[in-house]
Design a protein around this motif. Structure first.
Motif: not given
Length: 443
Positions: A239-241, A405-411, A209-213
């Protein structure tokens, strides 16, 4: 500070002894130019010219250098390496042991367990090539596609394959969210040297999920230098996105061009035949034999998310066990019809109602649950929120992450899976989840 003359004498004796124990090429390249700068306790402090030099000494020559120190019997028994001469940029063996601990790899996610179809054939082939010969081609490998199509499975498959073929290689798999959090912690705790060690002294770096950069200028700067250093050493980067580099908003151009400079492979939603093959594989993993007409029914109108596809299969298997009858087309239709009726009855269920019920049950503040608090009670409430929202509502993981609250989908996926597992093992947690579900449904 030790007297310079004494320091030089001690190091001269140790160095001469090390020359007898270490191969000439290694000694001349990495040991000979070490500079003694201090003695602290019973450790001699040695200055290396570069971080790479320090890493090689610690990883490959620690035992021999210690042996040389002990043989000299001059009052020191160990050593530590610095690069700049500053304490905060010191490197010791335990630092490297900590630095090379990766995020857990799912051993069941292998290339053999990945179902290949027209939509993922290119990504699969590229990932297999990278795993067989890391750093040799397709560097970086950039895999992109919607959530739930198997990107993380492929990442874990690469890690598992490299671990099997090249056990000596240092593989680090993590998520972009972890990278961001660790970078922030390194600034707060003033240990940027250890952060850089963790990400730059590896053979294979894989970030999900490198898009979170996006929108993270300072973190992009750090990742740019990490990328360059690894690339210069032909270290493999994967990398994945959820989108191609050109569609990642506010991504610096220099990073975009580097991502696009390797191999880009997209994963498309599975077609009907691939869905059926996935269901057959999942059923086999669950030790169930299911007729083709049932598989075709489950694959029809199931959406793009492979996890949703597996969810439909799980409902049918559960219904079979519950009603104690074999899996048939009529049972499958009843099982999915029951779930549809349940969802229609629960139209008034919303994420806000679930969050409010969880907060009320555990007496937690909503702001804390949606925030970044790592307190055990808050984290537990947050994970139960994630589990119940996923379980009671058909909402994509990315959307659930935004709600919480804006958590990553992997979380979110981790929280969902953790609570699902705990609810089966821990009666207390199962009861708590059931209580909250009833509160939401007003039963």
């Amino acid at each position: 500070m030790a007297e310079n003359t004494q320091l030089q004498f001690i190091w001269k004796q140790i160095s001469a002894q090390a020359e007898k124990l270490i191969q000439p090429v290694s000694y001349n390249t990495f040991i000979k130019d070490l500079e003694p700068i201090d003695i602290i306790g019973k450790k001699i402090v040695l200055k290396a010219l570069t971080p790479t030099g320090a890493e090689v000494v610690i990883r490959k020559h620690t035992d021999k250098l210690r042996e040389a120190i002990v043989k000299c019997d001059l009052g020191v028994t160990d050593f530590k390496i610095v690069v700049s001469g500053k304490e905060e940029e010191s490197f010791e063996e335990e630092d490297f042991a900590e630095a090379f601990q990766s995020a857990p790899i799912n051993k069941s996610f292998t290339f053999d367990s990945f179902v290949v179809g027209p939509g993922n054939k290119l990504a699969y082939a590229a990932a297999k090539a990278v795993a067989d010969n890391p750093g040799d081609q397709f560097n970086p490998l950039f895999i992109y596609g919607e959530s739930g199509l198997g990107k993380t499975h492929i990442m874990h498959a690469i890690a598992n394959q490299i671990g099997k073929l090249y056990p000596e290689k240092r593989v680090l798999y993590t998520t972009c969210e972890n990278f961001l959090n660790e970078f922030i912690d390194s600034i707060t705790q003033k240990n940027s040297a250890k952060f850089r060690m963790r990400y730059r002294y590896v053979d294979v770096l894989m970030i999900d999920d490198i898009q979170f950069l996006k929108n993270k200028t300072q973190v992009q700067e750090e990742f740019f230098h990490t990328f360059n250093e690894l690339s210069a050493q032909n270290k493999q980067i994967v990398l994945t996105s959820d989108r191609p580099p050109k569609e990642i908003a506010t991504l610096e151009e220099r990073l975009r061009t580097r991502f696009e400079g390797g191999m880009m492979a997209d994963i498309q939603p599975p077609d009907a035949e691939t869905k059926i093959a996935i269901l057959k594989r999942k059923a086999l993993d669950k030790k169930c034999l299911i007729a083709d007409d049932v598989l075709e029914f489950l694959a029809k109108d199931s959406g793009h998310d492979v996890r949703m596809l597996e969810g439909r299969l799980t409902k049918v298997i559960f219904a079979s066990k519950l009603h104690e009858e074999p899996i048939s087309l009529s049972l499958a239709k009843r099982a999915l019809s029951e779930s549809v009726n349940e969802s229609e009855e629960q139209e008034d269920v919303t994420p806000d109602k679930i969050i409010a019920a969880v907060c009320g049950y555990f007496k937690q503040k909503k702001d804390d649950v949606l925030g970044k608090s790592k307190k055990a009670d808050v984290a537990k409430a947050r994970q139960i929120c994630a589990y119940l929202i996923c379980d009671m509502l058909s909402i994509p993981l990315v959307s659930v992450g935004k709600i919480l609250g804006g958590k990553d989908h992997t979380t979110i996926m981790h929280s969902r899976n953790k609570m699902e597992k705990l609810s089966k093992l821990n009666d207390k947690i199962a009861q708590e989840i059931d209580d909250i579900r009833n509160i939401v449904l007003k039963k």
